[in-house]
Design a protein around this motif. Structure first.
Motif, short mmCIF file in Angstrom:
data_model
loop_
_atom_site.label_atom_id
_atom_site.label_comp_id
_atom_site.label_asym_id
_atom_site.label_seq_id
_atom_site.Cartn_x
_atom_site.Cartn_y
_atom_site.Cartn_z
N UNK A 1 0.82 -1.13 -0.07
CA UNK A 1 -0.47 -0.78 -0.03
C UNK A 1 1.22 1.09 -0.53
N UNK A 2 1.51 1.08 0.55
CA UNK A 2 3.23 1.94 0.84
C UNK A 2 3.33 3.25 -0.48
N UNK A 3 3.72 1.70 -1.43
CA UNK A 3 4.20 2.10 -2.96
C UNK A 3 2.63 2.97 -4.06
N UNK A 4 1.62 2.17 -3.81
CA UNK A 4 0.69 2.86 -4.08
C UNK A 4 -0.17 3.72 -4.19
N UNK A 5 0.34 4.17 -2.58
CA UNK A 5 -0.36 5.57 -2.09
C UNK A 5 1.14 6.68 -3.29
N UNK A 6 2.21 6.41 -3.02
CA UNK A 6 2.89 7.26 -3.95
C UNK A 6 1.99 6.87 -5.01
N UNK B 1 7.23 0.31 -14.77
CA UNK B 1 7.17 -0.44 -13.37
C UNK B 1 8.17 0.04 -12.83
N UNK B 2 8.07 -0.38 -10.96
CA UNK B 2 8.73 0.04 -10.35
C UNK B 2 8.96 -0.60 -9.41
N UNK B 3 10.51 -1.18 -8.93
CA UNK B 3 11.24 -3.14 -8.69
C UNK B 3 11.46 -2.12 -7.22
N UNK B 4 11.34 -2.80 -6.09
CA UNK B 4 11.48 -2.53 -4.81
C UNK B 4 12.03 -3.78 -4.02
N UNK B 5 12.94 -3.22 -2.96
CA UNK B 5 14.31 -4.15 -1.85
C UNK B 5 14.63 -3.20 -1.10
N UNK C 1 10.55 5.80 -3.56
CA UNK C 1 9.11 6.10 -4.47
C UNK C 1 9.35 7.64 -4.74
N UNK C 2 9.12 8.22 -3.64
CA UNK C 2 8.86 9.73 -3.93
C UNK C 2 10.36 10.09 -5.23
N UNK C 3 11.69 9.86 -4.01
CA UNK C 3 12.85 10.39 -5.38
C UNK C 3 12.64 10.01 -6.08
N UNK C 4 12.56 8.48 -6.93
CA UNK C 4 12.75 8.02 -8.03
C UNK C 4 11.59 8.76 -8.86
#
Length: 341
Positions: free
Chosen positions: A78-83, A98-102, A121-124
């Motif tokens: 949800x954090x990524x979806x929120x951004x 596409x977002x890839x998170x680690x 994610x905000x920075x990207x």
């Protein structure tokens, strides 16, 4: 071309909890923290088609949406979806990506990993959309999305630590946040790194639940909670002075005092297992230590006497505790581009 965004995780030395509403608005909060070389990393791949993909390496999860589809909050990333939802709505984004998170630490570790992901994610997006956002604005937006938009309980220090990086003394009040970078001598940083043992005690904590209880105590005027938060703020101020004057033993003792205060914020911050671990470390030569984060589990750290690092390490390992090597880092949010073949 892909965009990479990386932010460091943090150790919270003192004042954590005073950055949580409503305490910081009513009394003013302060925290003392430092970032380490454990990171949340986000890769953003722009697409020419009309799809959005979100991939979490840590959760082995992949989601796919139409570019104009609202990403519903259902407990999955949800954090990524929120951004994503905020950026598309605010900046009229109609491109696929596409977002890839680690993340180098799991949620509930006490190192601010969830908020670090949000900042990354905000920075990207800031880099991709060429947005003129300062580190303050990045941190504040991440805070807004996490705490206001998604309603996740917590404070402000994690977002600011991730965005700025380094050793910081951060002040919070009802109108603004002020980040005060500490210019420590390299000898002090190296000695602090050597004598501070970072240990994973296991069992993630539910920070939202613990902080929710703290907030409830504050709202009801619980005297024990309020007194403990006042003391936590005093400890953070004293820690800053100890580091700036090279009084590392005082800093170690203050960690122990801060831990004693923190345990009185609310129930669930410590456990019988954590109490045993703490006493073992003290008996082996730790001057003080505490949980990094809301409490209940995750990472602890212990500041040792000058010649007792290895004795403390051995005592912890005999209890089955994992020791984590780390270094402090001065770099906060950093983004760059990578040309794909």
């Amino acid at each position: 071309m892909l965009i990479r965004s990386r932010v460091p995780l943090r150790i919270s030395f003192g004042g954590g909890g005073t950055d949580v509403s409503p305490y910081c608005e009513e009394y003013g909060g302060v925290v003392m923290n430092a970032t380490i070389d454990r990171y949340a990393t986000v890769s953003l791949f722009p697409f020419s088609d009309k799809t959005i993909e979100i991939e979490s390496i840590d959760y082995d999860a992949a989601l796919k949406y139409d570019v104009d589809q609202f990403l519903a909050y259902d407990g999955h990333l949800d954090l990524i979806k929120g951004v994503v939802n905020y950026m598309r709505k605010t900046y009229d984004v109609h491109h696929g990506f596409k977002l890839r998170i680690h993340n180098d630490a799991p949620p509930g570790s006490g190192l601010g990993s969830s908020s670090a992901v949000c900042v990354a994610v905000v920075g990207a997006f800031r880099h991709w959309l060429n947005l003129p956002m300062t580190p303050y604005e990045v941190a504040e937006l991440a805070y807004y999305i996490e705490r206001k938009e998604l309603g996740i309980k917590g404070g402000k220090q994690d977002q600011y630590a991730a965005a700025f990086g380094g050793f910081n003394f951060i002040e919070f009040n009802s109108t603004k946040t002020i980040v005060n970078p500490l210019r420590l001598r390299n000898d002090v940083v190296c000695e602090l790194n050597h004598r501070l043992v970072l240990a994973y005690v296991g069992g993630s904590h539910d920070s939202s639940k613990i902080l929710g209880s703290q907030i409830k105590n504050m709202a009801s005027g619980n005297e024990e909670t309020l007194t403990s938060l006042h003391k936590a703020k005093e400890h953070a101020i004293a820690m800053k002075a100890a580091l700036l004057t090279d009084n590392l033993d005082d800093f170690g003792l203050l960690l122990g005092e801060a831990w004693e205060s923190k345990k009185h914020f609310t129930a669930g911050i410590t456990t019988p297992k954590i109490d045993v671990i703490y006493e073992k470390a003290k008996s082996a030569g730790a001057l003080g230590g505490k949980i990094s984060g809301a409490g209940g589990g995750g990472f602890m750290f212990f500041f040792t006497k000058p010649d007792k690092r290895y004795a403390v390490t051995k005592a912890l390992q005999e209890e089955g505790i994992q020791i984590v090597n780390y270094s402090f880092t001065e770099i906060g949010l950093h983004t760059w581009e990578v040309r794909c073949p």
